[in-house]
Design a protein around this motif. Structure first.
Motif, PDB file in Angstrom:
ATOM      1  N   LEU A 113       0.823  -1.209   0.000  1.00  0.00           N
ATOM      2  CA  LEU A 113       0.000   0.000   0.000  1.00  0.00           C
ATOM      3  C   LEU A 113       0.858   1.260   0.000  1.00  0.00           C
ATOM      4  O   LEU A 113       0.524   2.248  -0.677  1.00  0.00           O
ATOM      5  CB  LEU A 113      -0.933   0.000   1.214  1.00  0.00           C
ATOM      6  CG  LEU A 113      -1.973   1.124   1.265  1.00  0.00           C
ATOM      7  CD1 LEU A 113      -2.896   1.076   0.049  1.00  0.00           C
ATOM      8  CD2 LEU A 113      -2.806   1.033   2.540  1.00  0.00           C
ATOM      9  N   TYR A 114       1.958   1.256   0.742  1.00  0.00           N
ATOM     10  CA  TYR A 114       2.872   2.404   0.718  1.00  0.00           C
ATOM     11  C   TYR A 114       3.387   2.649  -0.697  1.00  0.00           C
ATOM     12  O   TYR A 114       3.555   3.794  -1.125  1.00  0.00           O
ATOM     13  CB  TYR A 114       4.058   2.165   1.652  1.00  0.00           C
ATOM     14  CG  TYR A 114       3.759   2.372   3.121  1.00  0.00           C
ATOM     15  CD1 TYR A 114       2.984   3.449   3.559  1.00  0.00           C
ATOM     16  CD2 TYR A 114       4.261   1.498   4.075  1.00  0.00           C
ATOM     17  CE1 TYR A 114       2.717   3.643   4.908  1.00  0.00           C
ATOM     18  CE2 TYR A 114       3.998   1.685   5.424  1.00  0.00           C
ATOM     19  CZ  TYR A 114       3.233   2.750   5.828  1.00  0.00           C
ATOM     20  OH  TYR A 114       2.977   2.940   7.168  1.00  0.00           O
ATOM     21  N   THR A 115       3.635   1.571  -1.425  1.00  0.00           N
ATOM     22  CA  THR A 115       4.110   1.695  -2.805  1.00  0.00           C
ATOM     23  C   THR A 115       3.038   2.324  -3.687  1.00  0.00           C
ATOM     24  O   THR A 115       3.323   3.221  -4.498  1.00  0.00           O
ATOM     25  CB  THR A 115       4.495   0.310  -3.365  1.00  0.00           C
ATOM     26  OG1 THR A 115       5.373  -0.336  -2.456  1.00  0.00           O
ATOM     27  CG2 THR A 115       5.162   0.434  -4.724  1.00  0.00           C
ATOM     28  N   TYR A 122       3.010  10.487  -7.118  1.00  0.00           N
ATOM     29  CA  TYR A 122       3.788  10.742  -8.336  1.00  0.00           C
ATOM     30  C   TYR A 122       2.871  11.214  -9.461  1.00  0.00           C
ATOM     31  O   TYR A 122       3.159  12.208 -10.143  1.00  0.00           O
ATOM     32  CB  TYR A 122       4.535   9.470  -8.738  1.00  0.00           C
ATOM     33  CG  TYR A 122       5.001   9.457 -10.172  1.00  0.00           C
ATOM     34  CD1 TYR A 122       6.027  10.294 -10.605  1.00  0.00           C
ATOM     35  CD2 TYR A 122       4.394   8.609 -11.108  1.00  0.00           C
ATOM     36  CE1 TYR A 122       6.445  10.289 -11.924  1.00  0.00           C
ATOM     37  CE2 TYR A 122       4.815   8.593 -12.429  1.00  0.00           C
ATOM     38  CZ  TYR A 122       5.840   9.435 -12.836  1.00  0.00           C
ATOM     39  OH  TYR A 122       6.242   9.433 -14.145  1.00  0.00           O
ATOM     40  N   LEU A 123       1.747  10.514  -9.655  1.00  0.00           N
ATOM     41  CA  LEU A 123       0.810  10.916 -10.704  1.00  0.00           C
ATOM     42  C   LEU A 123       0.197  12.280 -10.416  1.00  0.00           C
ATOM     43  O   LEU A 123       0.033  13.110 -11.327  1.00  0.00           O
ATOM     44  CB  LEU A 123      -0.300   9.869 -10.841  1.00  0.00           C
ATOM     45  CG  LEU A 123       0.091   8.493 -11.383  1.00  0.00           C
ATOM     46  CD1 LEU A 123      -1.138   7.595 -11.476  1.00  0.00           C
ATOM     47  CD2 LEU A 123       0.762   8.598 -12.750  1.00  0.00           C
ATOM     48  N   VAL A 214      11.258   4.795  -3.652  1.00  0.00           N
ATOM     49  CA  VAL A 214      12.369   5.729  -3.890  1.00  0.00           C
ATOM     50  C   VAL A 214      12.312   6.275  -5.308  1.00  0.00           C
ATOM     51  O   VAL A 214      12.474   7.482  -5.539  1.00  0.00           O
ATOM     52  CB  VAL A 214      13.722   5.038  -3.627  1.00  0.00           C
ATOM     53  CG1 VAL A 214      14.876   5.921  -4.108  1.00  0.00           C
ATOM     54  CG2 VAL A 214      13.884   4.734  -2.148  1.00  0.00           C
ATOM     55  N   LEU A 215      12.068   5.392  -6.295  1.00  0.00           N
ATOM     56  CA  LEU A 215      11.979   5.833  -7.687  1.00  0.00           C
ATOM     57  C   LEU A 215      10.837   6.823  -7.868  1.00  0.00           C
ATOM     58  O   LEU A 215      10.966   7.824  -8.596  1.00  0.00           O
ATOM     59  CB  LEU A 215      11.786   4.623  -8.612  1.00  0.00           C
ATOM     60  CG  LEU A 215      12.994   3.693  -8.784  1.00  0.00           C
ATOM     61  CD1 LEU A 215      12.609   2.467  -9.613  1.00  0.00           C
ATOM     62  CD2 LEU A 215      14.138   4.439  -9.450  1.00  0.00           C
ATOM     63  N   SER A 216       9.704   6.562  -7.211  1.00  0.00           N
ATOM     64  CA  SER A 216       8.570   7.481  -7.297  1.00  0.00           C
ATOM     65  C   SER A 216       8.940   8.851  -6.761  1.00  0.00           C
ATOM     66  O   SER A 216       8.624   9.889  -7.373  1.00  0.00           O
ATOM     67  CB  SER A 216       7.364   6.929  -6.519  1.00  0.00           C
ATOM     68  OG  SER A 216       6.861   5.757  -7.121  1.00  0.00           O
ATOM     69  N   TYR A 217       9.640   8.874  -5.628  1.00  0.00           N
ATOM     70  CA  TYR A 217       9.964  10.163  -5.014  1.00  0.00           C
ATOM     71  C   TYR A 217      11.106  10.883  -5.707  1.00  0.00           C
ATOM     72  O   TYR A 217      11.178  12.113  -5.664  1.00  0.00           O
ATOM     73  CB  TYR A 217      10.226   9.978  -3.515  1.00  0.00           C
ATOM     74  CG  TYR A 217       8.925   9.967  -2.758  1.00  0.00           C
ATOM     75  CD1 TYR A 217       8.249  11.148  -2.486  1.00  0.00           C
ATOM     76  CD2 TYR A 217       8.328   8.769  -2.384  1.00  0.00           C
ATOM     77  CE1 TYR A 217       7.032  11.146  -1.842  1.00  0.00           C
ATOM     78  CE2 TYR A 217       7.111   8.755  -1.739  1.00  0.00           C
ATOM     79  CZ  TYR A 217       6.468   9.943  -1.462  1.00  0.00           C
ATOM     80  OH  TYR A 217       5.254   9.935  -0.850  1.00  0.00           O
ATOM     81  N   VAL A 246       6.149   8.284   7.611  1.00  0.00           N
ATOM     82  CA  VAL A 246       5.577   7.007   8.033  1.00  0.00           C
ATOM     83  C   VAL A 246       6.297   5.837   7.377  1.00  0.00           C
ATOM     84  O   VAL A 246       6.553   4.808   8.017  1.00  0.00           O
ATOM     85  CB  VAL A 246       4.065   6.964   7.705  1.00  0.00           C
ATOM     86  CG1 VAL A 246       3.471   5.618   8.088  1.00  0.00           C
ATOM     87  CG2 VAL A 246       3.329   8.066   8.445  1.00  0.00           C
ATOM     88  N   VAL A 247       6.664   5.983   6.101  1.00  0.00           N
ATOM     89  CA  VAL A 247       7.361   4.912   5.378  1.00  0.00           C
ATOM     90  C   VAL A 247       8.698   4.585   6.037  1.00  0.00           C
ATOM     91  O   VAL A 247       9.031   3.416   6.260  1.00  0.00           O
ATOM     92  CB  VAL A 247       7.570   5.303   3.898  1.00  0.00           C
ATOM     93  CG1 VAL A 247       8.584   4.384   3.230  1.00  0.00           C
ATOM     94  CG2 VAL A 247       6.257   5.230   3.147  1.00  0.00           C
ATOM     95  N   LEU A 248       9.468   5.610   6.376  1.00  0.00           N
ATOM     96  CA  LEU A 248      10.778   5.384   6.992  1.00  0.00           C
ATOM     97  C   LEU A 248      10.643   4.715   8.356  1.00  0.00           C
ATOM     98  O   LEU A 248      11.410   3.813   8.705  1.00  0.00           O
ATOM     99  CB  LEU A 248      11.530   6.709   7.124  1.00  0.00           C
ATOM    100  CG  LEU A 248      12.069   7.309   5.819  1.00  0.00           C
ATOM    101  CD1 LEU A 248      12.686   8.677   6.071  1.00  0.00           C
ATOM    102  CD2 LEU A 248      13.099   6.382   5.179  1.00  0.00           C
ATOM    103  N   CYS A 249       9.659   5.162   9.145  1.00  0.00           N
ATOM    104  CA  CYS A 249       9.451   4.577  10.478  1.00  0.00           C
ATOM    105  C   CYS A 249       9.006   3.115  10.387  1.00  0.00           C
ATOM    106  O   CYS A 249       9.233   2.328  11.317  1.00  0.00           O
ATOM    107  CB  CYS A 249       8.411   5.381  11.256  1.00  0.00           C
ATOM    108  SG  CYS A 249       8.987   7.005  11.746  1.00  0.00           S
TER     109      CYS A 249
END
Length: 311
Positions: A113-115, A122-123, A214-217, A246-249
């Motif tokens: 879900l994070y992905t 990104y969109l 990472v690629l998205s960001y 939240v993703v990093l945590c």
């Protein structure tokens, strides 16, 4: 599921701590659990009742809140039981299987879900004029369904081989949950193949999803830098900052526990608190404190509740 197990009950050893801290830790984790459930329920309710939040970003956020609420529920209540009585540390074989499957199912679904959420951002930032057509309601439902199905399959791929191993004693799990590394140490057979399956499956999912995020960001940052006004760049950055936090945590403790060579049981149990107890609480905290739209919706919801009560 058939098994060769002679063990019918496991004993969860809980968090490493001094016995005199039982009451203190029980109080702390109980408060965190209540705040987690109430906070995530509130986010879901506000997103449902406020038409302004009926967008792809908040649709995925409501899915995340639902996952985090149950992710915490799968782990924290049993942890609390181990703190209040010795009998609370016991967990039946079937309950251990259920907790193992649910824990992995919700965790891997959250990874997927994070992905999806990073792809959505990104969109939204890179293709603002085409965003509505590219991320339609049907597309959102399909993406959300895919994350849940993928999480279910990923969990089954780990649960099935793990609990087909014979368990003939000892039965003490050096953790506060039924987790793969701790359970495999109790098996009465060679676990190298199962360990490799789990390592590869978690590695593919965790690192694969993280790489896509990472690629998205990277693409998002490139798009933000093209925005001419500083106000526009700041607004675009704010929409992504909460998600990155939240993703990093969630990912850093996960990678530390499952993808590093060797394991230290005491350290693993302490680090696991971050993604099993604290990260589900971060979702409502981060997304409400850093998001103006959610804060506005919460205030409107509060006013509606107060108005209905005054009638």
């Amino acid at each position: 599921m058939t098994n060769m197990s002679l063990v019918t009950t496991f004993i969860l050893m809980g968090l490493p701590h001094a016995p005199e801290l039982d009451t203190f830790l029980f109080g702390i984790f109980l408060v965190i659990y209540v705040l987690t459930v109430v906070g995530n329920l509130l986010i879901m309710l506000v997103i449902i009742v406020d038409p302004h939040l009926h967008t792809p970003m908040y649709y995925f956020l409501s899915n995340l809140s639902f996952i985090d609420m149950w992710y915490s529920t799968v782990t924290v209540p049993k942890m609390l039981m181990t703190l209040v009585s010795p009998e609370g540390s016991a967990i039946s074989f079937s309950s251990c299987v259920a907790q193992f499957y649910s824990f992995d199912f919700l965790g891997s679904t959250e990874c997927f879900l994070y992905t999806v959420m990073s792809y959505d951002r990104y969109l939204a930032i890179s293709y603002p004029l085409r965003y509505a057509s590219m991320m339609s309601g049907r597309t959102c439902v399909l993406l959300a369904t895919a994350t849940w199905l993928s999480g279910s399959l990923h969990s089954a791929a780990q649960t099935t081989p793990t609990f087909h191993l014979p368990f003939c004693g000892p039965n003490q799990i050096q953790h506060y949950i039924c987790d793969a590394p701790s359970i495999l140490k109790l098996a009465c057979a060679d676990t190298s193949t199962v360990e490799m399956v789990i390592f590869v499956s978690i590695g593919v999912v965790a690192l694969g999803c993280f790489l896509l995020i990472v690629l998205s960001y990277v693409s998002i940052v490139r798009s933000i830098l093209k925005i001419r006004t500083s106000e526009g760049r700041w607004r675009a950055f704010q929409t992504c900052a909460s998600h990155c936090t939240v993703v990093l945590c969630f990912y850093l403790p996960l990678v530390f526990i499952y993808l590093r060579p060797g394991s230290e049981e005491v350290v693993d149990r302490i680090v696991a608190v971050f993604y099993t107890v604290l990260t589900p609480l971060l979702n409502p905290v981060v997304y409400t404190l850093r998001n103006k739209e959610v804060k506005k919706a919460l205030l409107k919801f509060k006013d509606k509740v107060m108005y209905s009560q005054s009638k």
